[in-house]
Design a protein around this motif. Sequence first.
Motif, PDB file in Angstrom:
ATOM      1  N   UNK A 166      -4.609   5.475  51.767  1.00 51.59           N
ATOM      2  CA  UNK A 166      -4.198   5.835  50.423  1.00 51.59           C
ATOM      3  C   UNK A 166      -2.715   5.607  50.178  1.00 51.59           C
ATOM      4  N   UNK A 167      -2.325   5.856  48.939  1.00 48.76           N
ATOM      5  CA  UNK A 167      -0.936   5.673  48.528  1.00 48.76           C
ATOM      6  C   UNK A 167      -0.037   6.700  49.208  1.00 48.76           C
ATOM      7  N   UNK A 168       1.193   6.306  49.535  1.00 48.28           N
ATOM      8  CA  UNK A 168       2.144   7.238  50.122  1.00 48.28           C
ATOM      9  C   UNK A 168       2.474   8.321  49.083  1.00 48.28           C
ATOM     10  N   UNK A 169       2.402   9.555  49.517  1.00 38.59           N
ATOM     11  CA  UNK A 169       2.538  10.690  48.611  1.00 38.59           C
ATOM     12  C   UNK A 169       1.232  11.439  48.443  1.00 38.59           C
ATOM     13  N   UNK A 170       0.138  10.823  48.932  1.00 40.13           N
ATOM     14  CA  UNK A 170      -1.164  11.485  48.910  1.00 40.13           C
ATOM     15  C   UNK A 170      -1.316  12.360  50.157  1.00 40.13           C
ATOM     16  N   UNK A 171      -1.949  13.505  49.959  1.00 35.50           N
ATOM     17  CA  UNK A 171      -2.243  14.396  51.082  1.00 35.50           C
ATOM     18  C   UNK A 171      -3.651  14.939  50.912  1.00 35.50           C
ATOM     19  N   UNK A 172      -4.454  14.817  51.950  1.00 33.59           N
ATOM     20  CA  UNK A 172      -5.805  15.377  51.915  1.00 33.59           C
ATOM     21  C   UNK A 172      -5.722  16.880  52.117  1.00 33.59           C
ATOM     22  N   UNK A 173      -6.163  17.625  51.108  1.00 31.97           N
ATOM     23  CA  UNK A 173      -6.122  19.091  51.163  1.00 31.97           C
ATOM     24  C   UNK A 173      -7.520  19.694  51.252  1.00 31.97           C
ATOM     25  N   UNK A 174      -8.549  18.853  51.136  1.00 29.96           N
ATOM     26  CA  UNK A 174      -9.929  19.313  51.263  1.00 29.96           C
ATOM     27  C   UNK A 174     -10.702  18.312  52.111  1.00 29.96           C
ATOM     28  N   UNK A 175     -11.492  18.819  53.026  1.00 25.52           N
ATOM     29  CA  UNK A 175     -12.338  17.965  53.857  1.00 25.52           C
ATOM     30  C   UNK A 175     -13.572  18.753  54.267  1.00 25.52           C
ATOM     31  N   UNK A 176     -14.675  18.059  54.547  1.00 25.33           N
ATOM     32  CA  UNK A 176     -15.931  18.755  54.810  1.00 25.33           C
ATOM     33  C   UNK A 176     -16.095  19.247  56.240  1.00 25.33           C
ATOM     34  N   UNK A 177     -17.074  20.134  56.410  1.00 21.48           N
ATOM     35  CA  UNK A 177     -17.611  20.431  57.731  1.00 21.48           C
ATOM     36  C   UNK A 177     -18.622  19.355  58.083  1.00 21.48           C
ATOM     37  N   UNK A 178     -18.834  19.166  59.363  1.00 22.54           N
ATOM     38  CA  UNK A 178     -19.878  18.240  59.801  1.00 22.54           C
ATOM     39  C   UNK A 178     -20.783  18.913  60.822  1.00 22.54           C
ATOM     40  N   UNK A 179     -22.078  18.784  60.596  1.00 20.99           N
ATOM     41  CA  UNK A 179     -23.062  19.157  61.595  1.00 20.99           C
ATOM     42  C   UNK A 179     -23.543  17.896  62.298  1.00 20.99           C
ATOM     43  N   UNK A 180     -23.445  17.881  63.599  1.00 19.97           N
ATOM     44  CA  UNK A 180     -23.973  16.777  64.400  1.00 19.97           C
ATOM     45  C   UNK A 180     -25.433  17.065  64.702  1.00 19.97           C
ATOM     46  N   UNK A 181     -26.289  16.081  64.486  1.00 23.12           N
ATOM     47  CA  UNK A 181     -27.732  16.287  64.602  1.00 23.12           C
ATOM     48  C   UNK A 181     -28.309  15.400  65.699  1.00 23.12           C
ATOM     49  N   UNK A 182     -29.122  16.002  66.546  1.00 28.61           N
ATOM     50  CA  UNK A 182     -29.815  15.268  67.611  1.00 28.61           C
ATOM     51  C   UNK A 182     -31.287  15.649  67.561  1.00 28.61           C
ATOM     52  N   UNK A 183     -32.145  14.664  67.366  1.00 30.57           N
ATOM     53  CA  UNK A 183     -33.583  14.916  67.316  1.00 30.57           C
ATOM     54  C   UNK A 183     -34.289  14.077  68.367  1.00 30.57           C
ATOM     55  N   UNK A 184     -35.242  14.690  69.055  1.00 27.56           N
ATOM     56  CA  UNK A 184     -36.083  13.986  70.020  1.00 27.56           C
ATOM     57  C   UNK A 184     -37.523  14.081  69.529  1.00 27.56           C
ATOM     58  N   UNK A 185     -38.097  12.934  69.207  1.00 23.35           N
ATOM     59  CA  UNK A 185     -39.491  12.888  68.751  1.00 23.35           C
ATOM     60  C   UNK A 185     -40.375  12.502  69.930  1.00 23.35           C
ATOM     61  N   UNK A 186     -41.421  13.298  70.134  1.00 28.66           N
ATOM     62  CA  UNK A 186     -42.324  13.064  71.256  1.00 28.66           C
ATOM     63  C   UNK A 186     -43.717  12.730  70.737  1.00 28.66           C
ATOM     64  N   UNK A 187     -44.203  11.536  71.096  1.00 21.07           N
ATOM     65  CA  UNK A 187     -45.559  11.119  70.747  1.00 21.07           C
ATOM     66  C   UNK A 187     -46.419  11.080  71.998  1.00 21.07           C
ATOM     67  N   UNK A 188     -47.296  10.096  72.063  1.00 19.38           N
ATOM     68  CA  UNK A 188     -48.176   9.952  73.223  1.00 19.38           C
ATOM     69  C   UNK A 188     -48.308   8.472  73.545  1.00 19.38           C
ATOM     70  N   UNK A 189     -48.050   8.112  74.797  1.00 22.09           N
ATOM     71  CA  UNK A 189     -48.126   6.721  75.212  1.00 22.09           C
ATOM     72  C   UNK A 189     -49.574   6.264  75.373  1.00 22.09           C
ATOM     73  N   UNK A 190     -49.813   5.002  75.063  1.00 21.17           N
ATOM     74  CA  UNK A 190     -51.121   4.385  75.276  1.00 21.17           C
ATOM     75  C   UNK A 190     -50.921   2.870  75.288  1.00 21.17           C
ATOM     76  N   UNK A 191     -51.903   2.137  75.789  1.00 25.88           N
ATOM     77  CA  UNK A 191     -51.795   0.678  75.787  1.00 25.88           C
ATOM     78  C   UNK A 191     -51.921   0.185  74.350  1.00 25.88           C
TER      79      UNK A 191
END
Length: 370
Positions: A166-191
């Motif tokens: 950004x332009x000089x003179x800009x300052x970020x005064x608001x920023x979000x929280x972040x949730x990190x997400x990890x999902x493991x999906x389990x199915x069933x193996x077959x030929x």
Amino acid sequence: MVNRNRMVDEFVELVRIDSLSLKERQMCDTLKRKLTGLGYQPAEDDAGKKLGGQCGNIICTVKGSRDVPAVLITAHMDTVVPGIGKTPVIEGDIIKSDGTTILGGDDAAGIAVILETLKVIKEQGVSHGDIQIAFTIGEEMGLLGAKNLDYSRIYAKYGFILDSDGRIGCAAVKAPSQNKIHAVIKGKAAHAGMEPENGVSAFSIMADAISSMKLGRIDEETTANIGTVHGGVATNIVCDRVEIEGEARSRDESKLQAQTEHMRECFVKAAEKWGGKVEFISEIEYPAFNISRESEIVKILESAAADSGFAFEAVTTGGGSDTNIINSKGIQAVDLSVGMTKVHSVDEQISITDMENAVLFLISILKNIR
């Protein structure tokens, strides 16, 4: 006041150093040597040992002559990939990458601006309060250095993080929280050719879940993304396991939790529909911050901008930075622009004039600490 050629030479030197996350040893040693050469006593904390990295964060206190609150000024030492063998190209006022790697201005620009600021205030005899410098590791891997910074050595009231576009003179005064997400999906193996009906495809579950999921821009405060997918071992086997990584961000905590729960429900419902199972884990990566326009630090920025001839602008960002962590430690902090553009890409570039102006703005900020 700013020695433009000196600043450019130093920036180019820093850019050429390979400094991927948790592999910042050469950058760390270079910066400690530079700070020592200025007459200061930089120290290295034990964040690297905690994280399995090559070095820790650098902490350095520059004592001042004015009885005003101390400030913390930070930038991070690491870069993203492709960041090995970076070759900066100077074309007039622009420094860019050669197109094969990132430039690394994120955040060598912040470091160069801080170093030039220290040199100028020393040469010009600029009166200031105590300045604490922190050069952090592992920022690009989830703000790891800031999370593990030795805050027992930090006594600053205000924080200025030089890690924004950004332009000089800009300052970020608001920023979000972040949730990190990890999902493991389990199915069933077959030929896959002989008895596919006896399998449960984890990919089918994933596709069903993601197709029903709200992703991208949810609203002006909230975003969500599925970033990586890993699964499968062969084309003739019905895939029985897929691992997925994603994220949800919002500046509103209730919206963040609602989006995270929505993503979980999509995975659960799809798994139930197809006869599989899912493990869903979410954890906060970093908390939000929201600095009031009436706060002391914003008043300092407004005065500094007026004195230095820059138009101050309080901006909102959708990204995370060390600023999120530093605010969570009770230090009122903002993220200042150093003019970097197209970061995290091989088209990254920065204006020399922007870096020069960032130094002038930072010096004006130090003069306006009351």
